[in-house]
Design a protein around this motif. Sequence first.
Motif, PDB file in Angstrom:
ATOM      1  N   GLY A   1       0.804  -1.219   0.000  1.00 11.82           N
ATOM      2  CA  GLY A   1       0.000   0.000   0.000  1.00 11.82           C
ATOM      3  C   GLY A   1       0.831   1.260   0.000  1.00 11.82           C
ATOM      4  O   GLY A   1       0.356   2.327  -0.344  1.00 11.82           O
ATOM      5  N   THR A   2       2.110   1.195   0.433  1.00 15.76           N
ATOM      6  CA  THR A   2       2.946   2.387   0.468  1.00 15.76           C
ATOM      7  C   THR A   2       3.847   2.472  -0.749  1.00 15.76           C
ATOM      8  O   THR A   2       4.654   3.369  -0.852  1.00 15.76           O
ATOM      9  CB  THR A   2       3.816   2.374   1.746  1.00 15.76           C
ATOM     10  N   ASP A   3       3.749   1.561  -1.640  1.00 13.29           N
ATOM     11  CA  ASP A   3       4.562   1.572  -2.855  1.00 13.29           C
ATOM     12  C   ASP A   3       4.233   2.815  -3.677  1.00 13.29           C
ATOM     13  O   ASP A   3       3.068   3.163  -3.870  1.00 13.29           O
ATOM     14  CB  ASP A   3       4.307   0.301  -3.662  1.00 13.29           C
ATOM     15  N   LEU A   4       5.271   3.476  -4.207  1.00 10.07           N
ATOM     16  CA  LEU A   4       5.070   4.716  -4.956  1.00 10.07           C
ATOM     17  C   LEU A   4       4.196   4.505  -6.189  1.00 10.07           C
ATOM     18  O   LEU A   4       3.336   5.335  -6.507  1.00 10.07           O
ATOM     19  CB  LEU A   4       6.425   5.304  -5.369  1.00 10.07           C
ATOM     20  N   ALA A   5       4.423   3.393  -6.891  1.00 14.64           N
ATOM     21  CA  ALA A   5       3.643   3.142  -8.107  1.00 14.64           C
ATOM     22  C   ALA A   5       2.169   2.971  -7.784  1.00 14.64           C
ATOM     23  O   ALA A   5       1.293   3.458  -8.500  1.00 14.64           O
ATOM     24  CB  ALA A   5       4.184   1.909  -8.827  1.00 14.64           C
TER      25      ALA A   5
ATOM     26  N   GLN B   1      -3.322   5.304  -7.597  1.00 17.57           N
ATOM     27  CA  GLN B   1      -4.488   5.742  -6.834  1.00 17.57           C
ATOM     28  C   GLN B   1      -4.767   7.226  -7.079  1.00 17.57           C
ATOM     29  O   GLN B   1      -5.922   7.637  -7.269  1.00 17.57           O
ATOM     30  CB  GLN B   1      -4.262   5.500  -5.343  1.00 17.57           C
ATOM     31  N   LEU B   2      -3.694   8.005  -7.076  1.00 21.09           N
ATOM     32  CA  LEU B   2      -3.865   9.438  -7.301  1.00 21.09           C
ATOM     33  C   LEU B   2      -4.368   9.720  -8.718  1.00 21.09           C
ATOM     34  O   LEU B   2      -5.203  10.606  -8.929  1.00 21.09           O
ATOM     35  CB  LEU B   2      -2.530  10.157  -7.061  1.00 21.09           C
ATOM     36  N   ASP B   3      -3.872   8.949  -9.667  1.00 27.90           N
ATOM     37  CA  ASP B   3      -4.320   9.125 -11.055  1.00 27.90           C
ATOM     38  C   ASP B   3      -5.824   8.874 -11.165  1.00 27.90           C
ATOM     39  O   ASP B   3      -6.540   9.609 -11.857  1.00 27.90           O
ATOM     40  CB  ASP B   3      -3.545   8.169 -11.963  1.00 27.90           C
ATOM     41  N   ALA B   4      -6.294   7.836 -10.484  1.00 26.04           N
ATOM     42  CA  ALA B   4      -7.727   7.538 -10.500  1.00 26.04           C
ATOM     43  C   ALA B   4      -8.521   8.665  -9.850  1.00 26.04           C
ATOM     44  O   ALA B   4      -9.598   9.046 -10.333  1.00 26.04           O
ATOM     45  CB  ALA B   4      -7.987   6.219  -9.783  1.00 26.04           C
TER      46      ALA B   4
ATOM     47  N   GLY C   1      -2.777  17.040 -10.338  1.00 26.33           N
ATOM     48  CA  GLY C   1      -1.755  16.526 -11.240  1.00 26.33           C
ATOM     49  C   GLY C   1      -0.601  15.898 -10.492  1.00 26.33           C
ATOM     50  O   GLY C   1      -0.363  16.190  -9.308  1.00 26.33           O
ATOM     51  N   VAL C   2       0.123  15.006 -11.189  1.00 28.27           N
ATOM     52  CA  VAL C   2       1.318  14.363 -10.648  1.00 28.27           C
ATOM     53  C   VAL C   2       2.413  14.476 -11.697  1.00 28.27           C
ATOM     54  O   VAL C   2       2.222  14.064 -12.856  1.00 28.27           O
ATOM     55  CB  VAL C   2       1.072  12.878 -10.318  1.00 28.27           C
ATOM     56  N   SER C   3       3.555  15.048 -11.308  1.00 25.21           N
ATOM     57  CA  SER C   3       4.695  15.145 -12.229  1.00 25.21           C
ATOM     58  C   SER C   3       5.961  15.394 -11.436  1.00 25.21           C
ATOM     59  O   SER C   3       5.920  15.990 -10.340  1.00 25.21           O
ATOM     60  CB  SER C   3       4.483  16.280 -13.248  1.00 25.21           C
ATOM     61  N   GLY C   4       7.054  14.874 -11.990  1.00 22.58           N
ATOM     62  CA  GLY C   4       8.352  15.107 -11.343  1.00 22.58           C
ATOM     63  C   GLY C   4       8.430  14.556  -9.940  1.00 22.58           C
ATOM     64  O   GLY C   4       9.166  15.097  -9.097  1.00 22.58           O
TER      65      GLY C   4
ATOM     66  N   ASP D   1      -7.857  26.296   1.510  1.00 16.74           N
ATOM     67  CA  ASP D   1      -8.163  26.968   0.268  1.00 16.74           C
ATOM     68  C   ASP D   1      -6.906  27.493  -0.417  1.00 16.74           C
ATOM     69  O   ASP D   1      -6.827  28.638  -0.847  1.00 16.74           O
ATOM     70  CB  ASP D   1      -9.153  28.119   0.502  1.00 16.74           C
ATOM     71  N   ILE D   2      -5.889  26.628  -0.474  1.00 19.24           N
ATOM     72  CA  ILE D   2      -4.643  26.969  -1.162  1.00 19.24           C
ATOM     73  C   ILE D   2      -4.217  25.751  -1.969  1.00 19.24           C
ATOM     74  O   ILE D   2      -4.695  24.646  -1.752  1.00 19.24           O
ATOM     75  CB  ILE D   2      -3.511  27.365  -0.183  1.00 19.24           C
ATOM     76  N   GLU D   3      -3.309  25.941  -2.919  1.00 24.07           N
ATOM     77  CA  GLU D   3      -2.765  24.824  -3.686  1.00 24.07           C
ATOM     78  C   GLU D   3      -1.488  24.365  -3.015  1.00 24.07           C
ATOM     79  O   GLU D   3      -0.615  25.169  -2.691  1.00 24.07           O
ATOM     80  CB  GLU D   3      -2.487  25.238  -5.131  1.00 24.07           C
ATOM     81  N   ARG D   4      -1.367  23.049  -2.807  1.00 25.41           N
ATOM     82  CA  ARG D   4      -0.187  22.481  -2.156  1.00 25.41           C
ATOM     83  C   ARG D   4       0.556  21.589  -3.146  1.00 25.41           C
ATOM     84  O   ARG D   4      -0.023  21.005  -4.053  1.00 25.41           O
ATOM     85  CB  ARG D   4      -0.580  21.652  -0.933  1.00 25.41           C
ATOM     86  N   THR D   5       1.832  21.447  -2.909  1.00 23.13           N
ATOM     87  CA  THR D   5       2.676  20.516  -3.655  1.00 23.13           C
ATOM     88  C   THR D   5       3.364  19.619  -2.640  1.00 23.13           C
ATOM     89  O   THR D   5       4.040  20.116  -1.725  1.00 23.13           O
ATOM     90  CB  THR D   5       3.730  21.268  -4.491  1.00 23.13           C
ATOM     91  N   LEU D   6       3.163  18.286  -2.796  1.00 18.47           N
ATOM     92  CA  LEU D   6       3.687  17.321  -1.836  1.00 18.47           C
ATOM     93  C   LEU D   6       4.552  16.296  -2.565  1.00 18.47           C
ATOM     94  O   LEU D   6       4.185  15.817  -3.655  1.00 18.47           O
ATOM     95  CB  LEU D   6       2.540  16.597  -1.117  1.00 18.47           C
TER      96      LEU D   6
END
Length: 626
Positions: free
Chosen positions: A558-562, A567-570, A598-601, A612-617
């Motif tokens: 469940g913690t695997d990056l792929a 999950q995030l893509d879905a 979105g997911v990149s890099g 109410d802000i955009e975050r990058t994690l």
Amino acid sequence: MTDILTLADNLRALPDAALETLLTERRVAPSARAQDFFDLAELLLDPSSIRGALQRLDRRTLSVLAAATTTPLPAAEIADRLSAFGAADVNGGDVEERAAFAADRALLSRAEGGYAAIDAVEAVLATWPTPGIPIAVHLVSAPAPALPAAASEASHALTDLSAAEHAFQTTSASGELLLELLANPARELGKGGPALPERKRLATVMQVHGHTIDAYLDLTVRAGLVSHIPGLWLTAPAGEDWLALTAGERWRTLAAAWLNALPSQVRTVLSGRTRSTWGSALHDYAQWLYPAGGDWIRGQVARVTDQAIMLGITSGPTPDAQVPSTAGRILLETDAAAAATAMASNFPTHVSHVYLQHDLTVIAPGPLEPGLDVRLRTFADLEGRAQAFSYRLSAESVNRALSAGETSAGMLEFLSSLSLTGIPQPVDHLISQAASRFGAIRVGSIPDDHPDALRDAKTYVRAADSALIGLLDVDQSLASLGLRRTDSDRMLSRFDLEVVFWAISDARYPVAAETATGELIGLRRRRVAPPVDAPPPLPDHGILIGRLREVESDTSTGTDLAWIARQLDAAIRAKQTVTITVEVPRSGPMDFVLEPTGVSGGRLRGRDKKADIERTLPLSSIIALK
């Protein structure tokens, strides 16, 4: 937690056997384009897939779905909600069983604390008032249609006699169907069903209306008497054995096949209607019991009830006044053997003698015993069947028997043993003269090393009387054989022996088949389907499941990056809000409620609903997602 994420996790945790059952029950094709469990979850949550699953659920199971909420509830609380909606006699154990049944088919989610509703399923339920299907509260409060009054005892005798008449007609017509398919298999149209010429041919032989042919084919295929292979219907090996049975035994086979083929949903509908009128009342009850069934449940009930009338399981003056016969009630309440005994008691008695007429007809005062009927049909054609059965002898029918290896002495001896009126002189003359003329024309195969084989010929036709060859040469009905006269007493054809033989026989010539040495050989128009060792298996999803497991092996934890990225893509495609747990240095795990964009890099971008802000994690810091 989104539907897709939840379901994908649940599917991934299922053992292969449970996954196979789910895919089969939800009618997922083995060739479905699902590359991973997220694709499979999306497929199962498609509205059309959900509607297909709901239409096969009865009213009580649908009410459990309607009472469930997105917050997990134990079965006992779902039962309480049903009671609040107006349901009577709610049983907690029954609710638990139905909720588990729905969860096994991905229509509810199992979660800590019980069962949770799935948004996609609730969305389909919410559309029901539009097409006229009852809203959720009515699932538990709408009363069942009133049960029609039971038929009076005085009417049972008339019902049973009428039912027996229909049953005997269907049994006899099915026998004619098998005999005709033995000689001439029926071709199937590309869009399904027999071709129009085939339908007319079968209807004429069976003495039934053309529109009923599909029902007869369906019934005999389900009974294993006829085999349906792509493009063709043929008599099955079991069908030949069935022809040797008595009328009662034949009916038993057909009735058992009808009973065994009942969908579980229709069997449930019929279980409480064995002693009351069927017709429109039965359709109303079926629609009430399966409120999402729509055209599917109507079609299933219509097929079953139409064949029930054919088999005498029900009888009545109109389709809406059909009442189960005594045999029909026994069939539904006990088994086919006991029902056959009741039905056969009203069938005509088999006879073992006939009346031979000077006009070449054979009159049986009732149905002939099966063995006698099969033998008589080798050299006589059935003309009519009612209270008396009528067969006709002809030069063509006698030649057919002679071609199959029968002899004139054998035919006359058999008729003598049957006849109550002796052998009329016209009958004796017909058989004797046909035998004396039989073989005047001979047909044989040309060996590969024969000079004629070099002339693109497979079959020769010869006759001692050149006049007969002359008749064949000018007969337009034989033009398709491409017969070429090579001598005064010999012709050649590029077609196989049997094709040439039957074409000449159908043109009513005294033809016989022979070997290269001139020895006569018997030919029968009998084409039987190859034996089938086992019924067709259920769809096998092994390849699909193997592909899903292969992808899972690359994202096994469940913690695997792929896995997290998938999950995030879905969630991004579904525009769903998710709760993400991130490991923050020196602060420990922290939860963020985000709508991923979105997911990149190696990083996730998303809108923080709370701040109410955009975050990058960073993906590497994400330890859980729900």
